[in-house]
Design a protein around this motif. Sequence first.
Motif, PDB file in Angstrom:
ATOM      1  N   ARG A  59      30.338  46.103 -65.847  1.00 19.86           N
ATOM      2  CA  ARG A  59      30.787  45.507 -64.592  1.00 19.86           C
ATOM      3  C   ARG A  59      30.298  44.069 -64.448  1.00 19.86           C
ATOM      4  N   THR A  60      29.184  43.779 -65.076  1.00 23.23           N
ATOM      5  CA  THR A  60      28.642  42.427 -64.968  1.00 23.23           C
ATOM      6  C   THR A  60      29.390  41.456 -65.852  1.00 23.23           C
ATOM      7  N   GLY A  61      30.252  41.982 -66.654  1.00 22.20           N
ATOM      8  CA  GLY A  61      31.015  41.106 -67.531  1.00 22.20           C
ATOM      9  C   GLY A  61      30.408  40.977 -68.901  1.00 22.20           C
ATOM     10  N   HIS A  62      29.335  41.726 -69.171  1.00 21.90           N
ATOM     11  CA  HIS A  62      28.693  41.663 -70.483  1.00 21.90           C
ATOM     12  C   HIS A  62      29.255  42.775 -71.356  1.00 21.90           C
ATOM     13  N   ALA A  63      29.431  42.527 -72.613  1.00 16.31           N
ATOM     14  CA  ALA A  63      29.976  43.498 -73.549  1.00 16.31           C
ATOM     15  C   ALA A  63      28.935  44.560 -73.861  1.00 16.31           C
ATOM     16  N   VAL A  64      29.430  45.854 -74.055  1.00 15.04           N
ATOM     17  CA  VAL A  64      28.548  46.947 -74.436  1.00 15.04           C
ATOM     18  C   VAL A  64      27.992  46.625 -75.815  1.00 15.04           C
ATOM     19  N   GLY A  65      26.702  46.775 -75.982  1.00 21.36           N
ATOM     20  CA  GLY A  65      26.070  46.460 -77.256  1.00 21.36           C
ATOM     21  C   GLY A  65      25.730  44.987 -77.361  1.00 21.36           C
ATOM     22  N   PRO A  87      23.624  41.529 -76.581  1.00 23.87           N
ATOM     23  CA  PRO A  87      22.184  41.278 -76.498  1.00 23.87           C
ATOM     24  C   PRO A  87      21.643  41.551 -75.089  1.00 23.87           C
ATOM     25  N   TYR A  88      22.443  41.230 -74.079  1.00 23.15           N
ATOM     26  CA  TYR A  88      22.022  41.475 -72.694  1.00 23.15           C
ATOM     27  C   TYR A  88      21.842  42.966 -72.437  1.00 23.15           C
ATOM     28  N   GLU A  89      22.815  43.754 -72.861  1.00 27.77           N
ATOM     29  CA  GLU A  89      22.730  45.206 -72.661  1.00 27.77           C
ATOM     30  C   GLU A  89      21.603  45.806 -73.484  1.00 27.77           C
ATOM     31  N   LEU A  90      21.411  45.346 -74.688  1.00 30.93           N
ATOM     32  CA  LEU A  90      20.326  45.846 -75.533  1.00 30.93           C
ATOM     33  C   LEU A  90      18.967  45.514 -74.900  1.00 30.93           C
ATOM     34  N   ASP A  91      18.878  44.332 -74.312  1.00 30.42           N
ATOM     35  CA  ASP A  91      17.641  43.940 -73.631  1.00 30.42           C
ATOM     36  C   ASP A  91      17.396  44.836 -72.414  1.00 30.42           C
TER      37      ASP A  91
END
Length: 132
Positions: free
Chosen positions: A5-11, A13-17
Amino acid sequence: MTTLRTGHAVGSPYELDLRRRLNQARQDLAEAHAELAARRDQETALRTHLEALAAEARSARQAFTELHVAYVELLTHARATVAAAVRGEPAPAAYVADHLEEIGLPPGPGAVPEQVVAEGLSVATHVSRAAG
């Protein structure tokens, strides 16, 4: 690629963090729970120990009070005996003899005064050494 929803792709770096931080937070929380449980166990053990010490102190205070009362009673009868002797009363030792009989500690039949004193002082010395 799926996006959050935040616009970041699954997997990404943001999600991994985020996952890494979430896992670290879970680990920190588990450690905090374990530490809290350990401290609760320590608190329970300390509380139990303090309660035992308090009971022991009450018992010692009661024993001291009883011993002090017995000492005062014996001293009072001994002083009455001396006062009766000074006044020339017949059988002044009756004051202390009656008290010793009452508490069940009269000297045995045929007891020698010096021996009674020596035995008493021996017991006092033994008790004094044991206490020190």
